[in-house]
Design a protein around this motif. Structure first.
Motif, PDB file in Angstrom:
ATOM      1  N   ALA A   1       0.836  -1.346  -0.079  1.00  0.00           N
ATOM      2  CA  ALA A   1       0.005  -0.101   0.025  1.00  0.00           C
ATOM      3  C   ALA A   1       0.730   1.113  -0.026  1.00  0.00           C
ATOM      4  CB  ALA A   1      -0.801   0.026   1.136  1.00  0.00           C
ATOM      5  N   TYR A   2       2.209   1.259   0.350  1.00  0.00           N
ATOM      6  CA  TYR A   2       2.870   2.392   0.504  1.00  0.00           C
ATOM      7  C   TYR A   2       3.191   2.696  -0.871  1.00  0.00           C
ATOM      8  CZ  TYR A   2       6.796   5.393   1.839  1.00  0.00           C
ATOM      9  OH  TYR A   2       7.566   6.565   1.967  1.00  0.00           O
ATOM     10  N   GLN A   3       4.005   1.572  -1.598  1.00  0.00           N
ATOM     11  CA  GLN A   3       4.498   1.995  -2.771  1.00  0.00           C
ATOM     12  C   GLN A   3       3.611   1.639  -4.078  1.00  0.00           C
ATOM     13  OE1 GLN A   3       7.234   3.614  -3.040  1.00  0.00           O
ATOM     14  NE2 GLN A   3       9.177   2.594  -2.333  1.00  0.00           N
ATOM     15  N   GLY A   4       2.598   1.171  -3.711  1.00  0.00           N
ATOM     16  CA  GLY A   4       1.582   0.685  -4.808  1.00  0.00           C
ATOM     17  C   GLY A   4       2.366  -0.372  -5.565  1.00  0.00           C
ATOM     18  N   HIS A   5       3.208  -1.090  -5.258  1.00  0.00           N
ATOM     19  CA  HIS A   5       3.593  -2.173  -5.801  1.00  0.00           C
ATOM     20  C   HIS A   5       2.674  -3.484  -5.834  1.00  0.00           C
ATOM     21  CE1 HIS A   5       8.102  -0.468  -5.534  1.00  0.00           C
ATOM     22  NE2 HIS A   5       7.301   0.070  -6.214  1.00  0.00           N
ATOM     23  N   LEU A   6       2.440  -3.969  -6.751  1.00  0.00           N
ATOM     24  CA  LEU A   6       1.830  -5.466  -6.814  1.00  0.00           C
ATOM     25  C   LEU A   6       3.029  -6.256  -6.728  1.00  0.00           C
ATOM     26  CD1 LEU A   6      -1.073  -6.973  -6.888  1.00  0.00           C
ATOM     27  CD2 LEU A   6      -0.994  -6.913  -9.292  1.00  0.00           C
TER      28      LEU A   6
ATOM     29  N   ALA B   1      10.874 -10.598  -4.433  1.00  0.00           N
ATOM     30  CA  ALA B   1       9.525  -9.909  -4.678  1.00  0.00           C
ATOM     31  C   ALA B   1      10.013  -9.224  -6.108  1.00  0.00           C
ATOM     32  CB  ALA B   1       9.037  -9.015  -3.760  1.00  0.00           C
ATOM     33  N   THR B   2       8.801  -9.715  -7.028  1.00  0.00           N
ATOM     34  CA  THR B   2       9.022  -8.947  -8.396  1.00  0.00           C
ATOM     35  C   THR B   2       7.668  -7.988  -8.606  1.00  0.00           C
ATOM     36  OG1 THR B   2       9.990 -11.000  -9.308  1.00  0.00           O
ATOM     37  CG2 THR B   2       8.937  -9.529 -11.020  1.00  0.00           C
ATOM     38  N   VAL B   3       7.759  -6.882  -8.972  1.00  0.00           N
ATOM     39  CA  VAL B   3       6.890  -5.969  -9.159  1.00  0.00           C
ATOM     40  C   VAL B   3       6.107  -6.142 -10.504  1.00  0.00           C
ATOM     41  CG1 VAL B   3       6.137  -3.548  -9.620  1.00  0.00           C
ATOM     42  CG2 VAL B   3       7.987  -4.200  -8.242  1.00  0.00           C
ATOM     43  N   LEU B   4       4.780  -6.613 -10.407  1.00  0.00           N
ATOM     44  CA  LEU B   4       4.059  -7.019 -11.635  1.00  0.00           C
ATOM     45  C   LEU B   4       3.576  -5.793 -12.139  1.00  0.00           C
ATOM     46  CD1 LEU B   4       1.987  -9.893 -10.200  1.00  0.00           C
ATOM     47  CD2 LEU B   4       4.035  -9.964 -11.639  1.00  0.00           C
ATOM     48  N   ASN B   5       2.809  -4.530 -11.554  1.00  0.00           N
ATOM     49  CA  ASN B   5       2.551  -3.565 -12.096  1.00  0.00           C
ATOM     50  C   ASN B   5       3.523  -2.246 -12.367  1.00  0.00           C
ATOM     51  OD1 ASN B   5       2.637  -3.132  -9.501  1.00  0.00           O
ATOM     52  ND2 ASN B   5       0.952  -1.757  -9.273  1.00  0.00           N
ATOM     53  N   ASN B   6       4.399  -2.650 -13.261  1.00  0.00           N
ATOM     54  CA  ASN B   6       5.570  -1.649 -13.458  1.00  0.00           C
ATOM     55  C   ASN B   6       5.051  -0.469 -13.841  1.00  0.00           C
ATOM     56  OD1 ASN B   6       6.256  -4.397 -14.440  1.00  0.00           O
ATOM     57  ND2 ASN B   6       8.113  -3.653 -13.436  1.00  0.00           N
ATOM     58  N   TYR B   7       4.079  -0.091 -14.527  1.00  0.00           N
ATOM     59  CA  TYR B   7       3.386   1.187 -15.178  1.00  0.00           C
ATOM     60  C   TYR B   7       2.371   1.806 -14.286  1.00  0.00           C
ATOM     61  CZ  TYR B   7       6.790  -0.561 -18.524  1.00  0.00           C
ATOM     62  OH  TYR B   7       8.092  -1.018 -19.266  1.00  0.00           O
ATOM     63  N   THR B   8       1.838   1.201 -13.504  1.00  0.00           N
ATOM     64  CA  THR B   8       0.579   1.582 -12.819  1.00  0.00           C
ATOM     65  C   THR B   8       0.622   1.377 -11.296  1.00  0.00           C
ATOM     66  OG1 THR B   8      -0.233  -0.695 -12.741  1.00  0.00           O
ATOM     67  CG2 THR B   8      -0.880   0.734 -14.751  1.00  0.00           C
ATOM     68  N   ALA B   9       1.825   1.605 -10.589  1.00  0.00           N
ATOM     69  CA  ALA B   9       1.957   1.491  -9.348  1.00  0.00           C
ATOM     70  C   ALA B   9       1.326   2.776  -8.686  1.00  0.00           C
ATOM     71  CB  ALA B   9       3.404   1.431  -9.126  1.00  0.00           C
TER      72      ALA B   9
END
Length: 546
Positions: free
Chosen positions: A45-50, A60-68
Motif C-alpha cells: 500500500a505504501y509504494q503501490g507495488h503489486l 519480490a517482483t513488481v508486476l504493475n511496473n507502469y501503474t504502481a
C-alpha cells in the motif's frame, strides 16, 4: 517440491495487504511432467507495488511496473479467474492481469478495508460501519449485508462456501458461512497486525504488516548515540487452525511454540536476619487445553513435588537461613503453548444450573480485599448489569463497565476496588480486583489466574534469552455445566467502544498459566513477606514453532 517455510519475509516490502496464492506451471525438457511452483501476490500500500513473492527465496517482483501509482493505499486484494480486484478508500476497482490498468467497479459511502470475489459475488468489509457488503458481480446491486464479526480492520478470502476473515484489532481469524454470515469457528493469530489472508491448498497463510522497535545508532550524536526508532515489519506466516470439542466446550487451538521458562529466587534482604525452618513453595505451570508441561527440573537447590488443591507445587525445604546467607533456587520448565479461543453462544447458556454450595463458598466470597460490602462497589455491581440475566452477556457488560471506568496504569501496590474506581486508573491486578468484586456480587464464580507472559516483541527471537520484568494476572469465570473460561484483565481495554473480544474466552499463546486457584508462591513460616527476603529472576526462550 520442498515444503514451504512457515514464515516468509518478502524483501523490499513496506506495508503489505491482501494475499492470493497462485501457481507457476512449468514443463521439464522431456515434456513428460508438469510441476507447479507456488507464489504469493500481495499489494504494497505504501509504494503501490503489486508484488509476486517467491516463498523460497523471499524475493519480490513488481508486476504493475507502469501503474504502481494507481495501487497506492490499496488495502484489499482478490483474484477471480483472469481478473484482479482491489479496494482503496471507498472504491472497488478491477483490472486484467496483463496491463494492470485499474477500472472503477463501484463507490461506497464508507471506507472499505478488504475484498473477496466469487464467481457471482463481490464481498467487501468496512470497519467504519462494522459491516460486510455483498454485491452482484454482474449486476453491481447489493445482495445482502452481514454484520462484521470483529471490531477492527478486516481482510477477506473465500474458500468454497466459507468466508474467512482476519481482524487486525481482534487478532483473530474467523470462519463464516458465506451466505448467512454465521461464525463457525474463530482462532487467535500468534502475532498482531494481520492485514491479509489466503489459502494455499488447505494451508492458511496470514500477512502481518506493522512497525517494530529497534535500537538506532547515530554516531554523530555523542551525547545520545543510541535511540529507539521504528521500522517496517512485513511477513507471511502459516497459521495452524484446529478445532476441538471436550464435553460441552468447543475450542480452537492456533499456532503454538515450545518455550523454556526459568523462575529463580535470589535471597536478598535490606534487613538481614535469621529465618528458621523455612519451606518455600512455587507452583508449577499448569496443564490445560492450550498449555502442556513437558518437563520441569530444579535450579540451584532440589525441591519436593507437592499437590495443593490438585495443583503441582515445588517445595524447597531451605531449613535455617543465617543473615546475609546467599542462595538461589527455582525451576526450569519446558512448555508447549498455543493460542486458544472458546466457542460458546449466548443462546447456549440462556438457562444454566444454580452454582453449587461448594462453588459459592469458594468463589462468591470476599477473600482478597474486594470491598464487596462497600456501597460504591455494590452500586457499581448493579449498574454494570442492569436487568440482564444471561451469564455471558452479564460478563460482557461487567467487563465493558470496568473498561469504561478505568484506564491502564502501572501502580506500586494493589489498591482497594473502590479507590481504583474513584481514581479511574489501575494496573492489571487492580482491574482484576474490580472485576472479581462486580462479578461475584452478580452471582458469577470468578477467580484470579496468572502469572507471566513470554516476551514476543521482535517477532519471535528463537533460542535467545528473553526477560520479563512484570508479572501479569487475568481472570477465569465459571459457567455451571460448561466450566471455567478465561478473560483478560486490561489488554482489551482499547479506550473506545466497541471493545474487542479477542481475549474474552480466549488466551494468546504467550500467556503462561501457573497455579490455577492456588497461590503462586508461599513461604512457611510467614514472619516476612516474600519481597522482604528475595528478588526473582524470570527468563524465557522460544525454542521452536510446533
Amino acid at each position: 517440491m520442498p515444503s514451504l517455510p512457515s514464515t516468509i519475509y518478502p524483501i523490499g516490502s513496506y506495508n503489505l495487504h491482501g494475499l492470493v496464492w497462485q501457481t507457476d506451471v512449468s514443463t521439464n525438457a522431456s515434456d513428460a511432467v508438469s510441476t507447479g511452483k507456488p507464489y504469493a501476490i500481495c499489494v504494497d500500500a505504501y509504494q503501490g507495488h503489486l508484488l509476486k513473492i517467491d516463498p523460497f527465496s523471499e524475493s519480490a517482483t513488481v508486476l504493475n511496473n507502469y501503474t504502481a501509482l494507481q495501487f497506492r493505499d490499496a488495502t484489499g486484494l482478490a483474484i477471480a479467474g483472469e481478473t484482479l480486484w482491489i479496494v482503496k478508500d471507498n472504491t472497488i476497482y478491477y483490472c486484467n492481469m496483463v496491463d494492470y490498468d485499474l477500472q472503477p467497479f463501484m463507490e461506497l459511502p464508507n471506507r472499505i478495508d478488504g475484498i473477496a470475489v466469487s464467481e457471482g459475488g463481490v464481498y467487501v468489509s468496512s470497519s467504519q460501519v462494522g459491516q460486510i457488503f455483498v454485491f452482484g458481480r454482474a449486476t453491481r446491486t447489493l445482495l445482502r449485508i452481514m454484520e462484521a464479526p470483529g471490531a477492527g480492520f478486516e481482510s477477506l478470502t473465500l474458500l468454497g462456501e466459507e468466508l474467512w476473515i482476519s481482524d487486525r484489532t481482534e487478532e483473530t481469524v474467523y470462519r463464516l458461512n458465506a451466505k448467512t454470515g454465521e461464525v463457525i469457528q474463530r482462532g487467535l493469530t500468534p502475532f498482531p497486525n494481520a492485514t491479509g489472508l489466503g489459502f494455499l491448498g488447505k494451508d492458511l497463510y496470514v500477512v502481518y504488516s506493522g512497525d517494530e522497535k529497534y535500537i538506532r545508532e547515530n554516531p554523530n550524536d555523542l551525547d545520545q548515540p543510541f535511540s529507539v526508532a521504528l521500522r517496517e515489519q512485513n511477513f507471511i506466516h502459516r497459521l495452524k487452525f484446529q478445532q476441538y470439542q471436550d464435553q460441552k466446550l468447543n475450542y480452537t487451538l492456533t499456532t503454538g511454540y515450545k518455550v523454556e521458562m526459568v523462575y529463580l529466587e535470589e535471597l536478598s534482604s535490606e534487613d538481614p536476619t535469621s529465618v528458621y525452618n523455612l519451606t518455600w513453595r512455587v507452583a508449577y505451570p499448569t496443564d490445560t487445553y492450550r498449555q502442556k508441561l513437558i518437563a520441569i527440573e530444579p535450579i540451584g537447590a532440589p525441591f519436593v513435588e507437592e499437590i495443593v488443591d490438585g495443583q503441582k507445587v515445588a517445595a524447597f525445604q531451605l531449613g535455617n537461613l543465617k543473615p546475609e546467607e546467599a542462595r538461589m533456587f527455582g525451576w526450569k520448565a519446558t512448555l508447549e503453548l498455543h493460542g486458544i479461543k472458546y466457542e460458546l453462544k449466548e443462546s447456549e447458556v440462556e438457562f444454566v444450573p444454580e452454582l453449587s454450595p461448594e462453588m459459592q463458598k469458594l468463589y462468591l466470597i470476599d477473600d482478597d480485599g474486594l470491598s464487596m460490602d462497600n456501597p460504591i462497589i455494590q452500586s457499581a455491581a448493579r449498574d454494570a448489569v442492569g436487568s440482564e440475566t444471561n451469564i455471558l452477556r452479564k460478563m460482557r457488560l461487567i467487563r465493558d463497565y470496568v473498561y469504561d471506568k478505568l484506564s491502564y496504569r502501572v501502580t506500586p501496590y494493589i489498591a482497594a476496588p473502590e479507590e481504583v474506581l474513584l481514581r479511574g486508573t489501575g494496573s492489571c491486578g487492580e482491574y482484576v480486583g474490580l472485576l472479581l468484586a462486580l462479578t461475584r456480587l452478580n452471582g458469577i464464580a470468578c477467580r484470579t489466574v496468572g502469572r507471566y507472559k513470554c516476551p514476543h516483541d521482535g517477532e519471535l527471537m528463537m533460542n535467545v534469552p528473553l526477560h520479563q520484568y512484570y508479572n501479569h494476572v487475568w481472570i477465569e469465570f465459571y459457567i455451571p455445566s460448561v466450566g471455567w473460561l478465561p478473560m483478560e484483565s486490561n489488554p482489551d481495554d482499547t479506550g473506545d467502544r466497541p471493545y474487542p473480544t479477542r481475549w474474552f474466552m480466549g488466551l494468546p499463546w504467550y500467556h503462561v498459566e501457573i497455579g490455577k486457584g492456588i497461590f503462586f508462591e508461599t513461604i512457611q513460616p510467614q514472619p516476612y513477606s516474600i519481597g522482604e527476603l528475595s528478588v526473582n529472576h524470570v527468563r524465557f526462550k522460544i525454542l521452536e514453532e510446533l
